[in-house]
Write a protein that holds these residues in place. Sequence first.
Motif, PDB file in Angstrom:
ATOM      1  N   GLU A  55     -22.426   5.903  10.842  1.00  0.00           N
ATOM      2  CA  GLU A  55     -22.918   7.241  10.489  1.00  0.00           C
ATOM      3  C   GLU A  55     -24.239   7.528  11.209  1.00  0.00           C
ATOM      4  N   PHE A  56     -25.107   6.501  11.262  1.00  0.00           N
ATOM      5  CA  PHE A  56     -26.418   6.683  11.903  1.00  0.00           C
ATOM      6  C   PHE A  56     -26.241   7.060  13.377  1.00  0.00           C
ATOM      7  N   GLU A  57     -25.453   6.252  14.103  1.00  0.00           N
ATOM      8  CA  GLU A  57     -25.254   6.529  15.538  1.00  0.00           C
ATOM      9  C   GLU A  57     -24.536   7.855  15.746  1.00  0.00           C
ATOM     10  N   THR A  58     -23.583   8.163  14.856  1.00  0.00           N
ATOM     11  CA  THR A  58     -22.842   9.419  15.011  1.00  0.00           C
ATOM     12  C   THR A  58     -23.776  10.607  14.818  1.00  0.00           C
ATOM     13  N   TYR A  59     -24.667  10.486  13.832  1.00  0.00           N
ATOM     14  CA  TYR A  59     -25.585  11.603  13.609  1.00  0.00           C
ATOM     15  C   TYR A  59     -26.536  11.751  14.802  1.00  0.00           C
ATOM     16  N   VAL A  60     -27.154  10.616  15.181  1.00  0.00           N
ATOM     17  CA  VAL A  60     -28.197  10.667  16.220  1.00  0.00           C
ATOM     18  C   VAL A  60     -27.630  11.087  17.574  1.00  0.00           C
ATOM     19  N   SER A  61     -26.478  10.529  17.957  1.00  0.00           N
ATOM     20  CA  SER A  61     -26.004  10.754  19.323  1.00  0.00           C
ATOM     21  C   SER A  61     -24.903  11.806  19.417  1.00  0.00           C
TER      22      SER A  61
END
Length: 456
Positions: A55-61
């Motif tokens: 979720e973190f990487e999906t949100y950020v990138s």
Amino acid sequence: MEIKEIVKEQQAFFNSNKTKDVSFRVEQLKKLKQILKENEPILFKAIYDDFGKSEFETYVSELALVYHEINNFIKNCSKWSKIKRVSTGLANFPAKSYIIPEPLGVTLVIGAWNYPYQLSLNPAITALAAGNTVVLKPSELPAKTSAVMAKIISDNFPSNYFCVVEGGVKETTELLEHRFDKIFFTGSTPVGKIIYQAAAKNLTPVTLELGGKSPTFVLADADIKMTAKRIVWAKFLNAGQTCVAPDYILVEKSIEIRFLEALKLELEQSFNFKNDIEQNYVRIINAKNFDRLSKLIDNEKVFVGGTLNAETRFISPTILHLISFDDEIMKDEIFGPILPVISFTNLNEVVQKVKEKPKPLSCYIYSKNKKVVTKLLKELSFGGGAINDSVMHLSNSNLPFGGVGLSGIGNYHGKAGFDSFTHFKSILEKPFWFEANFKYAPYSSLKLKIIKFLFE
Ligand code: NAD
């Protein structure tokens, strides 16, 4: 609905002039943002199921960049759509001149798989902001992500305005048989050539966002710890499946060992190798790419990493050392979590080697020496890049993003993207009350003198 019908209906909708109204466009962008926000849990789940992206990487990138671009267009699309007055010159006195930005029409956006949301949605958002209709063909490889985008868009937008066609080579080939007013493609260079040829049949303008081997220079005066930190993040994000990831490192021999150790330390601090990395690290998209990447790891040259699991398509962040330009890994874009490091003593020699390769999408230079940085910026041609950082140039929408040569044609992000989906119609407008007769027959030497005076 058949592709033929979709294109025909979008042409009819575009011809209704509805999309020329800027307030209509802004309304649609706001609606899209709201729908994406409402569907975030489904979007996060789909991409996790496809290739383990958190979720973190999906949100950020992905989503952060999509929201940022939507906000940018909501704020600026009225300003960028305005008619612009330009000066006219004496020869056309008393006329006035202006440029009318107008949408191109029915556009086709073809996405790549590695950032499936932002690489499909951002070009589509750009096209809509500029007043076009959009047929979006996301990559078929992350099947769940493609299905989620198709559902969200078909549930909320009429297909004669914004529509998703899912599929792979067959469906894309069929789409390309139709005449679009613009094709925006993100993907590999070989497929980019296919798209360009298909577009040429109708003289359709294209933007081609392609790939390549992006070099990263690390010079002896760089801050080694910070350089390692920034490179490790940029390279191993999304398991290296990033078009602008540092593809290979060129490090000055005098700091090679210290730099390799710094990379290793940074890797150990960022990714917990001993415990749960295998559960939490992004997967290689499919078995074909896993096999291709595993063949690039020469065990004799592994400095750190090199752990593979074919079943889960996991490759641990891997750094290779003792690499030369002749190694297999230096032939094509890596597009995975493997970072080869080449050391050098003569900067001019490695610059020549880089120049012998196709122009890359990005280039990164880590150094405090302004003279050397300026020299490299002047000598090397590449799409875009960063000094003392990697990848982050693409997060600034004031910087046009795109490749050059085999890494692409055209740009997008912010105003550059808006312009790439816009035709600039130039108009000269003259009143009836005056005409300077010098251009009309019968010709005379006096008339010629006046013309020479006006133009020379
Ligand atoms: P790809 O070229 O295999 O596929 C891209 C799209 O083209 C997909 O939608 C696919 O369905 C379609 N396609 C594939 N083969 C086709 C064919 N024969 N005819 C018509 N359509 C076809 O690329 P990919 O594997 O999705 O992405 C990886 C590549 O994309 C890498 O080279 C990477 O560098 C590049 N890339 C570039 C950018 C950029 O912004 N410049 C961004 C992401 C990825």
